[in-house]
Design a protein around this motif. Structure first.
Motif, short mmCIF file in Angstrom:
data_model
loop_
_atom_site.label_atom_id
_atom_site.label_comp_id
_atom_site.label_asym_id
_atom_site.label_seq_id
_atom_site.Cartn_x
_atom_site.Cartn_y
_atom_site.Cartn_z
N LYS A 8 42.25 38.11 38.77
CA LYS A 8 43.11 39.10 38.11
C LYS A 8 42.26 40.24 37.56
N VAL A 9 42.93 41.38 37.35
CA VAL A 9 42.28 42.50 36.69
C VAL A 9 42.41 42.29 35.19
N LEU A 10 41.28 42.25 34.51
CA LEU A 10 41.31 42.06 33.05
C LEU A 10 41.41 43.40 32.33
N LEU A 11 40.58 44.37 32.79
CA LEU A 11 40.58 45.71 32.19
C LEU A 11 40.56 46.71 33.33
N ASP A 12 41.59 47.53 33.42
CA ASP A 12 41.62 48.48 34.55
C ASP A 12 40.83 49.75 34.23
N ARG A 13 40.62 50.55 35.26
CA ARG A 13 39.72 51.71 35.14
C ARG A 13 40.18 52.69 34.07
N GLU A 14 41.49 52.79 33.89
CA GLU A 14 42.03 53.73 32.89
C GLU A 14 41.71 53.25 31.47
N ALA A 15 41.87 51.94 31.24
CA ALA A 15 41.55 51.36 29.91
C ALA A 15 40.05 51.52 29.63
N ILE A 16 39.24 51.34 30.66
CA ILE A 16 37.79 51.49 30.50
C ILE A 16 37.45 52.95 30.19
N ARG A 17 38.08 53.85 30.94
CA ARG A 17 37.81 55.29 30.76
C ARG A 17 38.11 55.73 29.33
N GLU A 18 39.26 55.30 28.81
CA GLU A 18 39.64 55.66 27.44
C GLU A 18 38.66 55.08 26.42
N LYS A 19 38.27 53.84 26.63
CA LYS A 19 37.37 53.18 25.69
C LYS A 19 35.98 53.83 25.69
N VAL A 20 35.51 54.20 26.87
CA VAL A 20 34.19 54.82 26.96
C VAL A 20 34.20 56.19 26.27
N ALA A 21 35.30 56.93 26.43
CA ALA A 21 35.43 58.23 25.76
C ALA A 21 35.40 58.04 24.24
N ASP A 22 36.10 57.01 23.80
CA ASP A 22 36.15 56.66 22.39
C ASP A 22 34.77 56.31 21.82
N LEU A 23 34.05 55.46 22.55
CA LEU A 23 32.70 55.07 22.13
C LEU A 23 31.78 56.28 22.09
N VAL A 46 24.38 49.84 34.32
CA VAL A 46 24.18 51.20 34.89
C VAL A 46 25.48 51.99 35.01
N VAL A 47 26.56 51.32 35.35
CA VAL A 47 27.83 52.05 35.52
C VAL A 47 28.33 52.53 34.16
N PHE A 48 28.24 51.64 33.17
CA PHE A 48 28.60 51.99 31.79
C PHE A 48 27.73 53.13 31.28
N LEU A 49 26.42 53.04 31.50
CA LEU A 49 25.51 54.10 31.06
C LEU A 49 25.92 55.45 31.66
N ALA A 50 26.19 55.45 32.96
CA ALA A 50 26.50 56.71 33.65
C ALA A 50 27.74 57.37 33.05
N ASP A 51 28.73 56.58 32.70
CA ASP A 51 29.94 57.14 32.09
C ASP A 51 29.72 57.48 30.62
N LEU A 52 29.06 56.56 29.91
CA LEU A 52 28.87 56.75 28.46
C LEU A 52 28.03 57.99 28.15
N MET A 53 26.96 58.22 28.91
CA MET A 53 26.08 59.35 28.60
C MET A 53 26.81 60.68 28.73
N ARG A 54 27.81 60.71 29.62
CA ARG A 54 28.58 61.94 29.79
C ARG A 54 29.67 62.10 28.73
N ALA A 55 29.88 61.05 27.94
CA ALA A 55 30.86 61.11 26.85
C ALA A 55 30.17 61.36 25.50
N ILE A 56 28.83 61.48 25.53
CA ILE A 56 28.07 61.72 24.30
C ILE A 56 27.65 63.19 24.27
N THR A 57 27.89 63.84 23.13
CA THR A 57 27.64 65.28 23.05
C THR A 57 26.30 65.64 22.40
N VAL A 58 25.61 64.69 21.76
CA VAL A 58 24.27 64.99 21.24
C VAL A 58 23.28 64.85 22.41
#
Ligand code: IMP
Ligand code: MG
Length: 175
Positions: A8-23, A46-58
């Motif tokens: 089963k899908v536990l967390l879909d891409r949209e839920a992940i996207r929102e959470k990463v933006a939040d973090l 690595v996948v988390f890093l790639a998305d997270l670094m683009r959600a950080i503004t410093v």
């Protein structure tokens, strides 16, 4: 290795996207006016890093470490080895360890102690996933995306036997 299928899908891409933006927003506010070194724990983060670094503004720099606590099995061996060390010195830098998942906590506990000995200006942990039920040592992330139940998950960087890392959603594996 026996073949497994996605149950089963536990967390879909949209839920992940929102959470990463939040973090990313939270981290950017907390480190306002500072520079940040993101220390990515290979390979799962690595996948988390790639998305997270683009959600950080410093301003951020990135570096990578590879450690192993598992063999091909899904149970922790309790043994942590550094397979690849950082390229840069972290002396006097604000550092944030980027992890995919905290399970027993053995990997992170070792990593945190190892990095603290190198005298960073500060050291925090961000993990996308946390399985608090599985903890064997006392360690908690400073930032956490999702707490999940004790199920083995794959996708969004996480593997089982090096497979499934490229799935865009976080899924539970069946037998
Ligand atoms: P710990 O030392 O037991 O906390 O293990 C952390 C590492 O084990 C993570 O960085 C992952 O690479 C791996 N791991 C733990 N649980 C899972 C899972 O459910 N799926 C995939 N990898 C996992
Ligand atoms: Mg792994």
């Amino acid at each position: 290795m026996s073949h497994k299928t996605v149950k089963k899908v536990l967390l879909d891409r949209e839920a992940i996207r929102e959470k990463v933006a939040d973090l990313g927003g939270q981290i950017s506010r907390d480190y306002a006016g500072k520079k940040l070194l993101l220390i990515c724990v290979l390979k799962g983060a690595v996948v988390f890093l790639a998305d997270l670094m683009r959600a950080i503004t410093v301003p951020v720099e990135i570096d990578f470490m590879a450690v192993s606590s598992y063999g091909a099995a899904t149970e922790s061996s309790g043994i942590v080895r550094i397979l690849k060390d950082l390229e840069c010195s972290i002396d006097n830098k604000h550092c944030l360890i980027v992890e995919d998942i905290i399970d027993s906590g053995l990997t992170l506990k070792y990593l945190k102690e190892n990095l603290l000995a190198r005298k960073p200006a500060s050291l925090r942990i961000v993990t996308l996933l946390d399985k608090p039920e599985r903890r064997q040592v006392d360690i908690a992330p400073d930032y956490c995306g999702f707490q999940i139940p004790d199920e083995f998950v794959v996708g969004y960087g996480l593997d089982f036997g090096e497979q499934y890392r490229s799935l865009p959603d976080i899924c539970v594996l069946g037998e």
